[in-house]
Design a protein around this motif. Structure first.
Motif, PDB file in Angstrom:
ATOM      1  N   ASP A  24      50.066  40.769  84.091  1.00 14.06           N
ATOM      2  CA  ASP A  24      50.998  40.434  85.168  1.00 14.06           C
ATOM      3  C   ASP A  24      51.940  39.292  84.834  1.00 14.06           C
ATOM      4  O   ASP A  24      52.796  38.935  85.657  1.00 14.06           O
ATOM      5  CB  ASP A  24      50.213  40.051  86.437  1.00 14.06           C
ATOM      6  CG  ASP A  24      49.485  41.237  87.040  1.00 14.06           C
ATOM      7  OD1 ASP A  24      49.931  42.383  86.839  1.00 14.06           O
ATOM      8  OD2 ASP A  24      48.460  41.004  87.715  1.00 14.06           O
ATOM      9  N   PHE A  25      51.824  38.718  83.649  1.00 13.98           N
ATOM     10  CA  PHE A  25      52.583  37.503  83.329  1.00 13.98           C
ATOM     11  C   PHE A  25      54.088  37.694  83.508  1.00 13.98           C
ATOM     12  O   PHE A  25      54.744  36.892  84.162  1.00 13.98           O
ATOM     13  CB  PHE A  25      52.273  37.027  81.911  1.00 13.98           C
ATOM     14  CG  PHE A  25      52.984  35.756  81.553  1.00 13.98           C
ATOM     15  CD1 PHE A  25      52.457  34.531  81.919  1.00 13.98           C
ATOM     16  CD2 PHE A  25      54.196  35.781  80.881  1.00 13.98           C
ATOM     17  CE1 PHE A  25      53.122  33.348  81.624  1.00 13.98           C
ATOM     18  CE2 PHE A  25      54.868  34.613  80.567  1.00 13.98           C
ATOM     19  CZ  PHE A  25      54.324  33.393  80.945  1.00 13.98           C
ATOM     20  N   GLU A  26      54.648  38.747  82.932  1.00 13.53           N
ATOM     21  CA  GLU A  26      56.099  38.938  82.972  1.00 13.53           C
ATOM     22  C   GLU A  26      56.598  39.248  84.381  1.00 13.53           C
ATOM     23  O   GLU A  26      57.779  39.063  84.671  1.00 13.53           O
ATOM     24  CB  GLU A  26      56.531  40.013  81.994  1.00 13.53           C
ATOM     25  CG  GLU A  26      56.380  39.563  80.550  1.00 13.53           C
ATOM     26  CD  GLU A  26      56.878  40.577  79.550  1.00 13.53           C
ATOM     27  OE1 GLU A  26      57.801  41.347  79.874  1.00 13.53           O
ATOM     28  OE2 GLU A  26      56.340  40.602  78.433  1.00 13.53           O
ATOM     29  N   MET A  27      55.719  39.679  85.265  1.00 15.66           N
ATOM     30  CA  MET A  27      56.086  39.922  86.645  1.00 15.66           C
ATOM     31  C   MET A  27      56.114  38.605  87.439  1.00 15.66           C
ATOM     32  O   MET A  27      56.898  38.440  88.369  1.00 15.66           O
ATOM     33  CB  MET A  27      55.091  40.887  87.295  1.00 15.66           C
ATOM     34  CG  MET A  27      55.410  41.238  88.721  1.00 15.66           C
ATOM     35  SD  MET A  27      54.307  42.496  89.387  1.00 15.66           S
ATOM     36  CE  MET A  27      52.744  41.628  89.379  1.00 15.66           C
ATOM     37  N   MET A  28      55.282  37.645  87.058  1.00 13.13           N
ATOM     38  CA  MET A  28      55.138  36.405  87.801  1.00 13.13           C
ATOM     39  C   MET A  28      56.016  35.273  87.268  1.00 13.13           C
ATOM     40  O   MET A  28      56.333  34.345  87.999  1.00 13.13           O
ATOM     41  CB  MET A  28      53.677  35.948  87.794  1.00 13.13           C
ATOM     42  CG  MET A  28      52.716  36.980  88.374  1.00 13.13           C
ATOM     43  SD  MET A  28      53.156  37.527  90.048  1.00 13.13           S
ATOM     44  CE  MET A  28      53.010  36.006  90.945  1.00 13.13           C
ATOM     45  N   PHE A  29      56.380  35.313  86.006  1.00  7.86           N
ATOM     46  CA  PHE A  29      57.212  34.283  85.367  1.00  7.86           C
ATOM     47  C   PHE A  29      58.561  34.884  85.001  1.00  7.86           C
ATOM     48  O   PHE A  29      58.668  36.078  84.742  1.00  7.86           O
ATOM     49  CB  PHE A  29      56.538  33.763  84.090  1.00  7.86           C
ATOM     50  CG  PHE A  29      55.509  32.702  84.317  1.00  7.86           C
ATOM     51  CD1 PHE A  29      55.719  31.398  83.902  1.00  7.86           C
ATOM     52  CD2 PHE A  29      54.309  33.001  84.953  1.00  7.86           C
ATOM     53  CE1 PHE A  29      54.770  30.410  84.114  1.00  7.86           C
ATOM     54  CE2 PHE A  29      53.346  32.026  85.172  1.00  7.86           C
ATOM     55  CZ  PHE A  29      53.579  30.733  84.748  1.00  7.86           C
ATOM     56  N   SER A  30      59.588  34.057  84.959  1.00 10.58           N
ATOM     57  CA  SER A  30      60.908  34.474  84.499  1.00 10.58           C
ATOM     58  C   SER A  30      61.178  33.870  83.132  1.00 10.58           C
ATOM     59  O   SER A  30      60.868  32.694  82.903  1.00 10.58           O
ATOM     60  CB  SER A  30      61.996  34.007  85.457  1.00 10.58           C
ATOM     61  OG  SER A  30      61.941  34.715  86.653  1.00 10.58           O
ATOM     62  N   ARG A  31      61.784  34.643  82.283  1.00 16.14           N
ATOM     63  CA  ARG A  31      62.127  34.132  80.957  1.00 16.14           C
ATOM     64  C   ARG A  31      63.275  33.136  81.102  1.00 16.14           C
ATOM     65  O   ARG A  31      64.241  33.371  81.818  1.00 16.14           O
ATOM     66  CB  ARG A  31      62.545  35.274  80.041  1.00 16.14           C
ATOM     67  CG  ARG A  31      62.675  34.816  78.612  1.00 16.14           C
ATOM     68  CD  ARG A  31      62.712  35.969  77.668  1.00 16.14           C
ATOM     69  NE  ARG A  31      62.688  35.446  76.320  1.00 16.14           N
ATOM     70  CZ  ARG A  31      62.261  36.113  75.304  1.00 16.14           C
ATOM     71  NH1 ARG A  31      61.821  37.337  75.447  1.00 16.14           N
ATOM     72  NH2 ARG A  31      62.280  35.585  74.106  1.00 16.14           N
ATOM     73  N   CYS A  32      63.138  32.003  80.431  1.00 18.52           N
ATOM     74  CA  CYS A  32      64.178  30.975  80.449  1.00 18.52           C
ATOM     75  C   CYS A  32      65.369  31.449  79.631  1.00 18.52           C
ATOM     76  O   CYS A  32      65.212  32.039  78.568  1.00 18.52           O
ATOM     77  CB  CYS A  32      63.666  29.670  79.858  1.00 18.52           C
ATOM     78  SG  CYS A  32      62.318  28.912  80.774  1.00 18.52           S
ATOM     79  N   GLU A  33      66.544  31.161  80.139  1.00 22.17           N
ATOM     80  CA  GLU A  33      67.756  31.467  79.409  1.00 22.17           C
ATOM     81  C   GLU A  33      67.850  30.543  78.197  1.00 22.17           C
ATOM     82  O   GLU A  33      67.543  29.363  78.304  1.00 22.17           O
ATOM     83  CB  GLU A  33      68.990  31.263  80.300  1.00 22.17           C
ATOM     84  CG  GLU A  33      69.045  32.200  81.475  1.00 22.17           C
ATOM     85  CD  GLU A  33      69.250  33.644  81.086  1.00 22.17           C
ATOM     86  OE1 GLU A  33      69.950  33.906  80.076  1.00 22.17           O
ATOM     87  OE2 GLU A  33      68.706  34.517  81.772  1.00 22.17           O
ATOM     88  N   GLU A  34      68.304  31.051  77.095  1.00 18.79           N
ATOM     89  CA  GLU A  34      68.387  30.261  75.861  1.00 18.79           C
ATOM     90  C   GLU A  34      69.275  29.033  76.007  1.00 18.79           C
ATOM     91  O   GLU A  34      68.967  27.975  75.512  1.00 18.79           O
ATOM     92  CB  GLU A  34      68.889  31.133  74.693  1.00 18.79           C
ATOM     93  CG  GLU A  34      67.911  32.186  74.258  1.00 18.79           C
ATOM     94  CD  GLU A  34      66.561  31.623  73.834  1.00 18.79           C
ATOM     95  OE1 GLU A  34      66.528  30.606  73.112  1.00 18.79           O
ATOM     96  OE2 GLU A  34      65.534  32.190  74.228  1.00 18.79           O
ATOM     97  N   ASP A  35      70.397  29.168  76.756  1.00 16.56           N
ATOM     98  CA  ASP A  35      71.315  28.036  76.853  1.00 16.56           C
ATOM     99  C   ASP A  35      70.861  26.979  77.873  1.00 16.56           C
ATOM    100  O   ASP A  35      71.456  25.938  77.980  1.00 16.56           O
ATOM    101  CB  ASP A  35      72.733  28.510  77.190  1.00 16.56           C
ATOM    102  CG  ASP A  35      72.791  29.333  78.457  1.00 16.56           C
ATOM    103  OD1 ASP A  35      71.765  29.910  78.858  1.00 16.56           O
ATOM    104  OD2 ASP A  35      73.887  29.413  79.047  1.00 16.56           O
ATOM    105  N   SER A  36      69.769  27.249  78.607  1.00 14.64           N
ATOM    106  CA  SER A  36      69.307  26.258  79.562  1.00 14.64           C
ATOM    107  C   SER A  36      67.981  25.623  79.129  1.00 14.64           C
ATOM    108  O   SER A  36      67.277  25.052  79.928  1.00 14.64           O
ATOM    109  CB  SER A  36      69.131  26.910  80.943  1.00 14.64           C
ATOM    110  OG  SER A  36      68.116  27.889  80.889  1.00 14.64           O
ATOM    111  N   LEU A  37      67.654  25.746  77.853  1.00 20.57           N
ATOM    112  CA  LEU A  37      66.364  25.243  77.359  1.00 20.57           C
ATOM    113  C   LEU A  37      66.313  23.729  77.290  1.00 20.57           C
ATOM    114  O   LEU A  37      65.256  23.141  77.417  1.00 20.57           O
ATOM    115  CB  LEU A  37      66.047  25.841  75.991  1.00 20.57           C
ATOM    116  CG  LEU A  37      65.765  27.343  75.980  1.00 20.57           C
ATOM    117  CD1 LEU A  37      65.478  27.796  74.562  1.00 20.57           C
ATOM    118  CD2 LEU A  37      64.619  27.712  76.888  1.00 20.57           C
ATOM    119  N   GLU A  38      67.389  23.071  77.065  1.00 16.47           N
ATOM    120  CA  GLU A  38      67.353  21.615  76.899  1.00 16.47           C
ATOM    121  C   GLU A  38      67.907  20.904  78.088  1.00 16.47           C
ATOM    122  O   GLU A  38      68.775  21.222  78.755  1.00 16.47           O
ATOM    123  CB  GLU A  38      68.100  21.218  75.629  1.00 16.47           C
ATOM    124  CG  GLU A  38      67.473  21.763  74.385  1.00 16.47           C
ATOM    125  CD  GLU A  38      66.026  21.336  74.163  1.00 16.47           C
ATOM    126  OE1 GLU A  38      65.669  20.184  74.465  1.00 16.47           O
ATOM    127  OE2 GLU A  38      65.252  22.143  73.685  1.00 16.47           O
TER     128      GLU A  38
END
Length: 110
Positions: free
Chosen positions: A96-110
């Motif tokens: 269920d991980f990918e359903m509960m978490f959103s992948r961070c955008e690469e340009d907003s990592l820092e």
């Protein structure tokens, strides 16, 4: 998502001493996997939802407390590192991980 090594960053661990109430609080958590992918969710305690609703009734936010919403919200009984780690491990194991978490955008990592 298969099981792999990962690390967990919890925003509340960066707060000043005494600001994090594990029984009435909320915090973002970012999971970074060994492949470099980063995923975010917000953990709220059940009690914190009531506290926020009561505050919103006073401030007028969320139609005076008539609703509450949060992105990638996970409700927990306590907002401790131990509980957050336990829930994340469960999500990974159960698929269920990918359903509960959103992948961070690469340009907003820092």
């Amino acid at each position: 998502m298969n099981e792999m090594n990962y690390s967990i960053w919890i925003e509340a661990e960066e707060w000043a001493e005494g600001e994090w109430n594990i029984f009435d609080g909320n915090t973002d958590a970012i999971v970074t996997f060994e492949d470099g992918s980063r995923w975010v969710a917000s953990f709220f305690t059940y009690q914190n939802i009531q506290t926020l609703a009561d505050k919103n009734k006073q401030t007028g936010e969320c139609l005076h407390g008539k609703y509450f919403r949060g992105s990638d919200m996970v409700l927990v009984d306590e907002c401790s590192r131990r509980r957050i780690e336990e829930v994340i491990a469960h999500f990974i194991t159960s698929g269920d991980f990918e359903m509960m978490f959103s992948r961070c955008e690469e340009d907003s990592l820092e």
